[in-house]
Scaffold this motif. Sequence first.
Motif, PDB file in Angstrom:
ATOM      1  N   VAL A  58      -6.358   1.275   1.144  1.00 45.07           N
ATOM      2  CA  VAL A  58      -6.390   2.081   2.568  1.00 45.07           C
ATOM      3  C   VAL A  58      -7.740   2.026   3.223  1.00 45.07           C
ATOM      4  N   ILE A 104      -5.948   1.977  -4.695  1.00 41.87           N
ATOM      5  CA  ILE A 104      -5.153   2.526  -3.610  1.00 41.87           C
ATOM      6  C   ILE A 104      -6.389   2.746  -2.427  1.00 41.87           C
ATOM      7  N   PHE A 145      -4.744   4.592  -8.416  1.00 41.16           N
ATOM      8  CA  PHE A 145      -5.470   5.645  -7.363  1.00 41.16           C
ATOM      9  C   PHE A 145      -6.720   4.865  -6.708  1.00 41.16           C
ATOM     10  N   ILE A 170       1.097   4.297  -2.836  1.00 40.37           N
ATOM     11  CA  ILE A 170       0.914   5.709  -2.782  1.00 40.37           C
ATOM     12  C   ILE A 170       2.034   6.424  -3.116  1.00 40.37           C
ATOM     13  N   THR A 191       0.893  -1.182  -0.100  1.00 38.85           N
ATOM     14  CA  THR A 191      -0.108   0.030   0.152  1.00 38.85           C
ATOM     15  C   THR A 191       0.937   1.147   0.073  1.00 38.85           C
TER      16      THR A 191
END
Length: 200
Positions: free
Chosen positions: A112, A108, A105, A71, A67
């Motif tokens: 997250v 992600i 994104f 990012i 992760t």
Amino acid sequence: MSLKKAYLIVILVLLIDQISKIYIKTHFMERESVDVFSWFRINFIENEGMAWGAKIPTWLGGKLTLTLFRILAVGGIGWWLWDSVRKHHSKYLIVSIALILAGAFGNIIDSVFYGVMFDHSQGQVATLFSDKPYGTLFHGKVVDMLYFPIITNAHWPSWFPVIGGQEFSFFNAIFNIADAAISVGVGILIVFNKKAFAKQ
């Protein structure tokens, strides 16, 4: 192409990706499948976020390492998009970077936040904003659902070396809109390489 248009591509892809994932999470149990056509199924699975469900070993930090790396990668891709627009590079390059950025994104967000947004999907339909989430921040699972089993239960010709007679199927990957955006972006860079990287 302006930065505003590039960001619009990113936002549209992100919206479609997240709406489709949230819908699947709140309407399907994991491993539930629905035939749309003979060559297309909605097949809900979750994975740790790497291609084909691969995992990073715990001694390398596991899911958290993946992760955090993503990012950082998104930050780099975002800078690449901004710099390409600033330098007036080709639309091919800018569109492809925008698609790759949106896809990265999108996955992600799953990694997250989904662990603290949903409860689990095994044997039940997940609840959004559950008071008993299945994971923690930075440890969510990526939602995949698009499955195109174009060729199934086929066999290699018996005369074919080594694998003759063995069963095979074509395109077993189950993916999501974010993955598709990344693939299309990379495809544009490969197919239109000379136009994408043309000297200004």
